[in-house]
Motif scaffolding. Structure first.
Motif, PDB file in Angstrom:
ATOM      1  N   VAL A 102       0.839  -1.198   0.000  1.00 21.08           N
ATOM      2  CA  VAL A 102       0.000   0.000   0.000  1.00 21.08           C
ATOM      3  C   VAL A 102       0.872   1.246   0.000  1.00 21.08           C
ATOM      4  N   ASP A 103       0.709   2.082  -1.013  1.00 16.07           N
ATOM      5  CA  ASP A 103       1.328   3.407  -1.055  1.00 16.07           C
ATOM      6  C   ASP A 103       0.437   4.265  -0.159  1.00 16.07           C
ATOM      7  N   CYS A 142      -3.622   7.282   0.957  1.00 19.22           N
ATOM      8  CA  CYS A 142      -4.537   6.216   0.540  1.00 19.22           C
ATOM      9  C   CYS A 142      -5.834   6.264   1.357  1.00 19.22           C
ATOM     10  N   ASP A 173       7.872   4.997  -2.916  1.00 18.89           N
ATOM     11  CA  ASP A 173       7.711   4.390  -4.243  1.00 18.89           C
ATOM     12  C   ASP A 173       8.868   3.432  -4.532  1.00 18.89           C
ATOM     13  N   VAL A 214      -0.410  -4.015  -5.729  1.00 17.50           N
ATOM     14  CA  VAL A 214      -0.020  -2.685  -5.280  1.00 17.50           C
ATOM     15  C   VAL A 214      -1.243  -1.786  -5.336  1.00 17.50           C
ATOM     16  N   THR A 233      -2.198   2.037  -5.265  1.00 18.69           N
ATOM     17  CA  THR A 233      -1.625   3.374  -5.390  1.00 18.69           C
ATOM     18  C   THR A 233      -2.422   4.212  -6.378  1.00 18.69           C
ATOM     19  N   ASP A 287      -0.542   6.740  -7.601  1.00 22.07           N
ATOM     20  CA  ASP A 287       0.663   7.301  -8.211  1.00 22.07           C
ATOM     21  C   ASP A 287       0.929   6.573  -9.538  1.00 22.07           C
ATOM     22  N   LEU A 322       4.525   5.187 -10.219  1.00 17.13           N
ATOM     23  CA  LEU A 322       4.741   3.990  -9.404  1.00 17.13           C
ATOM     24  C   LEU A 322       3.974   2.814  -9.995  1.00 17.13           C
ATOM     25  N   CYS A 356       5.583  -0.815 -11.167  1.00 20.66           N
ATOM     26  CA  CYS A 356       5.115  -2.072 -10.586  1.00 20.66           C
ATOM     27  C   CYS A 356       4.561  -3.016 -11.653  1.00 20.66           C
ATOM     28  N   VAL A 413      -1.821  -3.880 -10.171  1.00 20.74           N
ATOM     29  CA  VAL A 413      -1.906  -2.547  -9.573  1.00 20.74           C
ATOM     30  C   VAL A 413      -3.343  -2.056  -9.649  1.00 20.74           C
TER      31      VAL A 413
END
Length: 161
Positions: free
Chosen positions: A12-13, A17, A63, A76, A78, A80, A83, A87, A94
Protein backbone atom coordinates in the motif's frame (compact mmCIF):
# COMPACT_ATOMS: atom_id res chain seq x y z
CA UNK A 1 8.35 -21.11 -8.61
CA UNK A 2 9.37 -21.45 -4.95
CA UNK A 3 6.82 -21.35 -2.17
CA UNK A 4 8.07 -17.91 -1.11
CA UNK A 5 7.63 -16.63 -4.67
CA UNK A 6 4.18 -18.19 -4.91
CA UNK A 7 2.57 -16.03 -2.24
CA UNK A 8 0.21 -13.08 -2.48
CA UNK A 9 1.06 -9.84 -0.69
CA UNK A 10 -0.48 -6.38 -0.80
CA UNK A 11 1.72 -3.27 -0.90
CA UNK A 12 0.00 0.00 0.00
CA UNK A 13 1.33 3.41 -1.06
CA UNK A 14 -0.17 4.69 2.16
CA UNK A 15 0.55 8.40 2.55
CA UNK A 16 -2.70 9.54 0.90
CA UNK A 17 -4.54 6.22 0.54
CA UNK A 18 -8.25 6.57 1.42
CA UNK A 19 -8.96 2.81 1.43
CA UNK A 20 -6.59 1.46 4.08
CA UNK A 21 -9.42 0.09 6.31
CA UNK A 22 -10.88 -1.74 3.31
CA UNK A 23 -7.49 -3.24 2.46
CA UNK A 24 -7.11 -4.51 6.02
CA UNK A 25 -10.58 -6.08 5.94
CA UNK A 26 -10.04 -7.89 2.62
CA UNK A 27 -6.51 -8.99 3.58
CA UNK A 28 -7.72 -10.42 6.87
CA UNK A 29 -10.48 -12.37 5.13
CA UNK A 30 -8.08 -13.79 2.54
CA UNK A 31 -5.17 -14.24 4.98
CA UNK A 32 -2.82 -12.07 2.93
CA UNK A 33 0.18 -10.11 4.24
CA UNK A 34 0.00 -6.31 3.89
CA UNK A 35 2.88 -3.83 3.76
CA UNK A 36 1.75 -0.27 4.58
CA UNK A 37 4.50 1.96 3.20
CA UNK A 38 4.72 5.68 4.01
CA UNK A 39 7.17 8.55 4.44
CA UNK A 40 5.89 9.23 7.95
CA UNK A 41 4.39 7.28 10.82
CA UNK A 42 0.93 5.94 10.04
CA UNK A 43 -1.17 4.27 12.68
CA UNK A 44 -2.11 0.71 11.66
CA UNK A 45 -3.91 -2.05 13.54
CA UNK A 46 -1.63 -4.33 15.56
CA UNK A 47 -1.87 -7.54 13.57
CA UNK A 48 0.93 -9.99 12.79
CA UNK A 49 0.01 -9.98 9.07
CA UNK A 50 0.19 -6.18 8.82
CA UNK A 51 3.61 -4.54 8.53
CA UNK A 52 4.11 -0.79 8.75
CA UNK A 53 7.14 0.40 6.77
CA UNK A 54 8.27 3.96 7.38
CA UNK A 55 10.86 5.06 4.84
CA UNK A 56 13.16 8.08 4.85
CA UNK A 57 11.70 11.41 3.86
CA UNK A 58 13.11 11.28 0.33
CA UNK A 59 10.71 12.33 -2.44
CA UNK A 60 10.19 8.87 -3.97
CA UNK A 61 11.43 6.77 -1.04
CA UNK A 62 8.11 4.97 -0.50
CA UNK A 63 7.71 4.39 -4.24
CA UNK A 64 11.26 3.04 -4.48
CA UNK A 65 10.74 0.70 -1.51
CA UNK A 66 7.60 -0.76 -3.09
CA UNK A 67 8.92 -0.98 -6.66
CA UNK A 68 12.10 -2.77 -5.53
CA UNK A 69 10.13 -5.55 -3.82
CA UNK A 70 7.16 -6.36 -6.01
CA UNK A 71 6.71 -8.94 -8.72
CA UNK A 72 4.17 -11.61 -9.68
CA UNK A 73 1.85 -12.29 -6.76
CA UNK A 74 2.02 -8.72 -5.48
CA UNK A 75 -0.93 -6.36 -5.50
CA UNK A 76 -0.02 -2.69 -5.28
CA UNK A 77 -2.58 -0.11 -4.20
CA UNK A 78 -1.63 3.37 -5.39
CA UNK A 79 -2.91 6.46 -7.15
CA UNK A 80 0.66 7.30 -8.21
CA UNK A 81 0.81 6.63 -11.96
CA UNK A 82 4.63 6.48 -12.32
CA UNK A 83 4.74 3.99 -9.40
CA UNK A 84 1.96 1.98 -11.04
CA UNK A 85 4.02 1.86 -14.25
CA UNK A 86 7.12 0.61 -12.40
CA UNK A 87 5.11 -2.07 -10.59
CA UNK A 88 3.36 -3.28 -13.74
CA UNK A 89 6.75 -3.64 -15.42
CA UNK A 90 7.85 -5.77 -12.43
CA UNK A 91 4.84 -8.08 -12.91
CA UNK A 92 2.61 -6.85 -10.07
CA UNK A 93 -1.12 -6.22 -10.24
CA UNK A 94 -1.91 -2.55 -9.57
CA UNK A 95 -5.20 -1.06 -8.40
CA UNK A 96 -6.06 2.59 -7.81
CA UNK A 97 -8.06 3.57 -4.70
CA UNK A 98 -11.17 4.01 -6.87
CA UNK A 99 -10.96 0.37 -7.97
CA UNK A 100 -9.55 1.17 -11.39
CA UNK A 101 -6.89 -1.36 -12.34
CA UNK A 102 -3.72 -0.15 -14.00
CA UNK A 103 -2.65 -2.60 -16.71
CA UNK A 104 -0.05 -2.84 -19.45
CA UNK A 105 -2.80 -1.76 -21.86
CA UNK A 106 -3.91 1.29 -19.85
CA UNK A 107 -0.76 2.63 -18.21
CA UNK A 108 0.56 4.42 -21.32
CA UNK A 109 -2.57 6.55 -21.62
CA UNK A 110 -2.59 7.20 -17.86
CA UNK A 111 1.02 8.43 -18.01
CA UNK A 112 0.31 10.63 -21.05
CA UNK A 113 -2.75 12.17 -19.38
CA UNK A 114 -0.80 12.78 -16.17
CA UNK A 115 2.01 14.48 -18.09
CA UNK A 116 -0.44 16.62 -20.06
CA UNK A 117 -2.22 17.74 -16.86
CA UNK A 118 1.14 18.53 -15.24
CA UNK A 119 2.08 20.68 -18.26
CA UNK A 120 -1.25 22.51 -18.13
CA UNK A 121 -0.79 23.25 -14.42
CA UNK A 122 2.76 24.48 -15.09
CA UNK A 123 1.40 26.89 -17.71
CA UNK A 124 -1.09 28.24 -15.18
CA UNK A 125 -4.22 26.75 -16.72
CA UNK A 126 -7.07 26.61 -14.25
CA UNK A 127 -7.96 22.95 -14.08
CA UNK A 128 -9.79 21.07 -11.41
CA UNK A 129 -8.33 18.26 -9.37
CA UNK A 130 -9.65 14.75 -9.09
CA UNK A 131 -13.31 14.27 -8.32
CA UNK A 132 -14.14 13.67 -4.64
CA UNK A 133 -13.78 10.11 -3.37
CA UNK A 134 -17.24 8.52 -3.10
CA UNK A 135 -18.89 5.47 -1.52
CA UNK A 136 -19.20 4.08 -5.05
CA UNK A 137 -15.40 4.35 -5.43
CA UNK A 138 -14.94 2.52 -2.12
CA UNK A 139 -17.25 -0.27 -3.25
CA UNK A 140 -15.51 -0.56 -6.64
CA UNK A 141 -12.16 -0.77 -4.86
CA UNK A 142 -13.33 -3.57 -2.56
CA UNK A 143 -14.56 -5.55 -5.55
CA UNK A 144 -11.36 -4.96 -7.55
CA UNK A 145 -9.10 -6.03 -4.66
CA UNK A 146 -11.14 -9.14 -4.00
CA UNK A 147 -11.06 -10.06 -7.71
CA UNK A 148 -7.29 -9.50 -7.92
CA UNK A 149 -6.70 -11.88 -5.01
CA UNK A 150 -9.04 -14.49 -6.50
CA UNK A 151 -7.31 -14.20 -9.90
CA UNK A 152 -3.89 -14.74 -8.30
CA UNK A 153 -5.19 -17.75 -6.36
CA UNK A 154 -6.50 -19.29 -9.60
CA UNK A 155 -3.03 -18.72 -11.07
CA UNK A 156 -1.50 -20.81 -8.26
CA UNK A 157 -0.50 -18.18 -5.72
CA UNK A 158 -1.24 -18.83 -2.05
CA UNK A 159 -2.07 -16.70 0.97
CA UNK A 160 1.12 -15.25 2.43
CA UNK A 161 0.33 -16.10 6.03
Amino acid sequence: MTSAAATIAIYVDADACPVKPEIYRVAERHRVKVFVVANSFINVPREPWLERVTVSGGFDAADDWIAERVGRGAIVVTADIPLADRCIKAGADVIGPTGKPFTEASIGMALATRDMMEDLRAMGAAIGGPKPFSPKDRSAFLQALDLAIQRLRRAGFQASR
